[in-house]
Design a protein around this motif. Structure first.
Motif, PDB file in Angstrom:
ATOM      1  N   GLU A   1      53.224  43.225  27.479  1.00 38.13           N
ATOM      2  CA  GLU A   1      54.483  42.008  27.260  1.00 38.13           C
ATOM      3  C   GLU A   1      54.933  41.581  28.641  1.00 38.13           C
ATOM      4  OE1 GLU A   1      57.488  43.451  25.037  1.00 38.13           O
ATOM      5  OE2 GLU A   1      56.349  43.386  23.071  1.00 38.13           O
ATOM      6  N   GLN A   2      54.937  42.398  29.530  1.00 40.04           N
ATOM      7  CA  GLN A   2      55.327  42.075  30.875  1.00 40.04           C
ATOM      8  C   GLN A   2      54.286  41.478  31.699  1.00 40.04           C
ATOM      9  OE1 GLN A   2      56.506  46.065  32.606  1.00 40.04           O
ATOM     10  NE2 GLN A   2      58.212  46.009  31.216  1.00 40.04           N
ATOM     11  N   THR A   3      52.786  41.520  31.201  1.00 36.05           N
ATOM     12  CA  THR A   3      51.858  40.857  32.034  1.00 36.05           C
ATOM     13  C   THR A   3      52.120  39.258  32.525  1.00 36.05           C
ATOM     14  OG1 THR A   3      50.497  40.230  30.245  1.00 36.05           O
ATOM     15  CG2 THR A   3      50.089  42.459  31.430  1.00 36.05           C
ATOM     16  N   ALA A   4      53.122  38.599  31.668  1.00 35.71           N
ATOM     17  CA  ALA A   4      53.249  37.420  31.964  1.00 35.71           C
ATOM     18  C   ALA A   4      54.010  37.331  33.359  1.00 35.71           C
ATOM     19  CB  ALA A   4      54.384  36.905  30.657  1.00 35.71           C
ATOM     20  N   GLN A   5      54.469  38.319  33.708  1.00 35.39           N
ATOM     21  CA  GLN A   5      55.010  38.336  35.251  1.00 35.39           C
ATOM     22  C   GLN A   5      53.772  38.384  36.462  1.00 35.39           C
ATOM     23  OE1 GLN A   5      57.444  41.742  35.380  1.00 35.39           O
ATOM     24  NE2 GLN A   5      58.616  41.315  33.781  1.00 35.39           N
ATOM     25  N   ALA A   6      52.685  38.770  35.801  1.00 30.83           N
ATOM     26  CA  ALA A   6      51.719  38.713  36.794  1.00 30.83           C
ATOM     27  C   ALA A   6      51.138  37.370  37.090  1.00 30.83           C
ATOM     28  CB  ALA A   6      50.539  39.523  36.286  1.00 30.83           C
ATOM     29  N   LEU A   7      50.881  37.153  38.198  1.00 36.94           N
ATOM     30  CA  LEU A   7      50.319  35.848  38.711  1.00 36.94           C
ATOM     31  C   LEU A   7      48.658  35.978  38.492  1.00 36.94           C
ATOM     32  CD1 LEU A   7      52.023  34.866  42.193  1.00 36.94           C
ATOM     33  CD2 LEU A   7      52.185  33.919  39.948  1.00 36.94           C
ATOM     34  N   ILE A   8      48.205  35.565  37.094  1.00 39.10           N
ATOM     35  CA  ILE A   8      46.928  35.495  37.049  1.00 39.10           C
ATOM     36  C   ILE A   8      46.674  33.938  36.661  1.00 39.10           C
ATOM     37  CG2 ILE A   8      45.127  36.132  35.243  1.00 39.10           C
ATOM     38  CD1 ILE A   8      46.711  38.939  34.831  1.00 39.10           C
ATOM     39  N   GLY A   9      45.689  33.535  37.472  1.00 42.48           N
ATOM     40  CA  GLY A   9      45.511  32.011  36.970  1.00 42.48           C
ATOM     41  C   GLY A   9      44.088  31.717  38.161  1.00 42.48           C
ATOM     42  N   THR A  10      43.940  30.284  38.154  1.00 39.99           N
ATOM     43  CA  THR A  10      43.045  29.841  39.209  1.00 39.99           C
ATOM     44  C   THR A  10      43.379  29.894  40.646  1.00 39.99           C
ATOM     45  OG1 THR A  10      43.654  27.504  38.772  1.00 39.99           O
ATOM     46  CG2 THR A  10      42.080  28.141  37.397  1.00 39.99           C
ATOM     47  N   VAL A  11      42.556  30.016  41.322  1.00 40.63           N
ATOM     48  CA  VAL A  11      42.817  29.921  42.743  1.00 40.63           C
ATOM     49  C   VAL A  11      43.998  28.903  43.059  1.00 40.63           C
ATOM     50  CG1 VAL A  11      41.949  29.722  45.194  1.00 40.63           C
ATOM     51  CG2 VAL A  11      40.564  30.965  43.585  1.00 40.63           C
ATOM     52  N   HIS A  12      43.574  27.651  42.351  1.00 39.23           N
ATOM     53  CA  HIS A  12      44.479  26.619  42.844  1.00 39.23           C
ATOM     54  C   HIS A  12      45.998  26.870  42.104  1.00 39.23           C
ATOM     55  CE1 HIS A  12      45.807  22.558  43.204  1.00 39.23           C
ATOM     56  NE2 HIS A  12      46.568  22.709  41.982  1.00 39.23           N
ATOM     57  N   SER A  13      45.969  27.216  40.816  1.00 37.62           N
ATOM     58  CA  SER A  13      47.159  27.338  40.320  1.00 37.62           C
ATOM     59  C   SER A  13      48.077  28.516  40.939  1.00 37.62           C
ATOM     60  CB  SER A  13      47.068  27.542  38.829  1.00 37.62           C
ATOM     61  OG  SER A  13      46.517  28.984  38.560  1.00 37.62           O
ATOM     62  N   VAL A  14      47.309  29.720  41.148  1.00 36.74           N
ATOM     63  CA  VAL A  14      48.113  30.717  42.041  1.00 36.74           C
ATOM     64  C   VAL A  14      48.598  30.315  43.200  1.00 36.74           C
ATOM     65  CG1 VAL A  14      47.875  33.155  42.910  1.00 36.74           C
ATOM     66  CG2 VAL A  14      47.065  32.472  40.551  1.00 36.74           C
ATOM     67  N   ALA A  15      47.806  29.703  43.933  1.00 35.88           N
ATOM     68  CA  ALA A  15      48.282  29.371  45.573  1.00 35.88           C
ATOM     69  C   ALA A  15      49.586  28.170  45.117  1.00 35.88           C
ATOM     70  CB  ALA A  15      47.233  28.814  46.232  1.00 35.88           C
ATOM     71  N   GLU A  16      49.273  27.369  44.244  1.00 34.70           N
ATOM     72  CA  GLU A  16      50.363  26.380  43.941  1.00 34.70           C
ATOM     73  C   GLU A  16      51.870  27.297  43.716  1.00 34.70           C
ATOM     74  OE1 GLU A  16      51.745  22.594  41.416  1.00 34.70           O
ATOM     75  OE2 GLU A  16      49.721  23.534  41.185  1.00 34.70           O
ATOM     76  N   ARG A  17      51.696  28.000  42.563  1.00 34.89           N
ATOM     77  CA  ARG A  17      52.857  28.987  42.315  1.00 34.89           C
ATOM     78  C   ARG A  17      53.509  29.689  43.609  1.00 34.89           C
ATOM     79  NH1 ARG A  17      51.192  31.917  36.906  1.00 34.89           N
ATOM     80  NH2 ARG A  17      49.036  31.480  37.601  1.00 34.89           N
ATOM     81  N   LEU A  18      52.695  30.331  44.427  1.00 36.46           N
ATOM     82  CA  LEU A  18      53.083  30.956  45.574  1.00 36.46           C
ATOM     83  C   LEU A  18      53.582  30.029  46.624  1.00 36.46           C
ATOM     84  CD1 LEU A  18      50.139  33.403  46.065  1.00 36.46           C
ATOM     85  CD2 LEU A  18      52.749  34.044  45.422  1.00 36.46           C
ATOM     86  N   LEU A  19      53.064  28.630  46.869  1.00 33.97           N
ATOM     87  CA  LEU A  19      53.640  27.943  47.741  1.00 33.97           C
ATOM     88  C   LEU A  19      55.222  27.493  47.058  1.00 33.97           C
ATOM     89  CD1 LEU A  19      50.859  25.664  48.636  1.00 33.97           C
ATOM     90  CD2 LEU A  19      52.098  27.117  50.199  1.00 33.97           C
ATOM     91  N   ARG A  20      55.158  27.259  45.839  1.00 23.99           N
ATOM     92  CA  ARG A  20      56.417  26.878  45.394  1.00 23.99           C
ATOM     93  C   ARG A  20      57.506  27.944  45.495  1.00 23.99           C
ATOM     94  NH1 ARG A  20      56.141  21.869  42.815  1.00 23.99           N
ATOM     95  NH2 ARG A  20      54.093  21.564  41.817  1.00 23.99           N
ATOM     96  N   ARG A  21      57.047  29.222  45.192  1.00 21.50           N
ATOM     97  CA  ARG A  21      57.812  30.292  45.209  1.00 21.50           C
ATOM     98  C   ARG A  21      58.527  30.687  46.738  1.00 21.50           C
ATOM     99  NH1 ARG A  21      55.985  35.891  42.549  1.00 21.50           N
ATOM    100  NH2 ARG A  21      56.197  34.467  40.671  1.00 21.50           N
ATOM    101  N   PHE A  22      57.721  30.421  47.741  1.00 19.04           N
ATOM    102  CA  PHE A  22      57.817  30.826  48.907  1.00 19.04           C
ATOM    103  C   PHE A  22      58.191  29.555  49.611  1.00 19.04           C
ATOM    104  CE2 PHE A  22      55.835  34.297  47.216  1.00 19.04           C
ATOM    105  CZ  PHE A  22      57.106  35.457  47.329  1.00 19.04           C
ATOM    106  N   ALA A  23      58.411  28.173  49.486  1.00 16.04           N
ATOM    107  CA  ALA A  23      58.504  27.223  50.100  1.00 16.04           C
ATOM    108  C   ALA A  23      59.501  27.225  51.122  1.00 16.04           C
ATOM    109  CB  ALA A  23      58.553  25.905  49.140  1.00 16.04           C
ATOM    110  N   PHE A  24      60.725  27.710  50.718  1.00 18.48           N
ATOM    111  CA  PHE A  24      61.754  27.579  51.770  1.00 18.48           C
ATOM    112  C   PHE A  24      61.599  28.625  52.856  1.00 18.48           C
ATOM    113  CE2 PHE A  24      64.035  25.886  48.057  1.00 18.48           C
ATOM    114  CZ  PHE A  24      64.396  24.614  48.413  1.00 18.48           C
ATOM    115  N   GLU A  25      61.013  29.812  52.729  1.00 15.11           N
ATOM    116  CA  GLU A  25      60.847  30.876  53.584  1.00 15.11           C
ATOM    117  C   GLU A  25      59.574  30.358  54.502  1.00 15.11           C
ATOM    118  OE1 GLU A  25      61.072  31.340  50.304  1.00 15.11           O
ATOM    119  OE2 GLU A  25      61.645  33.287  49.940  1.00 15.11           O
ATOM    120  N   LEU A  26      58.737  29.501  54.234  1.00 16.89           N
ATOM    121  CA  LEU A  26      57.473  28.744  54.718  1.00 16.89           C
ATOM    122  C   LEU A  26      57.966  27.397  55.546  1.00 16.89           C
ATOM    123  CD1 LEU A  26      54.842  29.339  52.346  1.00 16.89           C
ATOM    124  CD2 LEU A  26      55.073  30.481  54.449  1.00 16.89           C
TER     125      LEU A  26
END
Length: 173
Positions: free
Chosen positions: A77-102
């Motif tokens: 049930e907790q695997t929904a917390q993992a970032l599993i996806g296409t290279v593009h979708s994972v990179a996009e989620r990481l950029l959104r998540r850490f946008a301010f820090e970057l």
């Protein structure tokens, strides 16, 4: 204070590269199950990427199924917390998540092919601006050779050099 080796921070990263039909999804499923169950890595610390939406969906579902079959229902049930996806979708989620820090805006948009060409032309203009005589020479050579858009040819060469990981020195050779 000790010196930090950047390679140490990537020691836990595993890259699995293989061709079509070689069992990548099966192997990734095993690796993710091992990391979650045996190594007790929290799902929120897992990143798994593939190149297609279909493969990413299949990977996510296979991991869940294996965890459930192994009696790890809560973990599944907790695997929904993992970032599993296409290279593009994972990179996009990481950029959104850490946008301010970057120092970036969390509002992202994907550059189109036309945008990419425009960015390349702007960069080329920036490089050539200090030397207008070189631009005139290139325009003259292109005209004599019947080349309508020499900038497109330069972009093709740059793209191929990048695709083949050529260094500037190797490209000059």
């Amino acid at each position: 204070m000790t010196a930090h080796d950047p390679a140490d921070s990537l020691a836990h990263v595993r890259f699995i590269s293989a061709g079509a039909g070689s069992g990548k999804t099966y192997r990734l499923t095993q690796e993710l199950e091992r990391a979650l169950v045996d190594d007790r890595i929290p799902p929120s610390r897992i990143i798994g990427t593939t190149f297609t939406v279909k493969a990413a969906s299949e990977l996510r579902e296979r991991v869940r199924q294996r965890l459930i079959a192994g009696g790890h229902v809560a973990l599944a049930e907790q695997t929904a917390q993992a970032l599993i996806g296409t290279v593009h979708s994972v990179a996009e989620r990481l950029l959104r998540r850490f946008a301010f820090e970057l120092g970036l805006s969390p509002e992202l948009s994907v550059a189109s092919v036309e945008d990419g060409a425009s960015f390349f032309n702007q960069a080329l203009d920036d490089v050539l601006a200090p030397n207008p005589a070189a631009v005139r020479r290139m325009n003259g050579v292109a005209f004599r050779l019947g080349i309508e858009d020499w900038r497109a040819d330069v972009k093709t060469i740059a793209d191929r050099a990048r695709e083949n990981d050529l260094s500037p020195d190797a490209l000059a050779e």
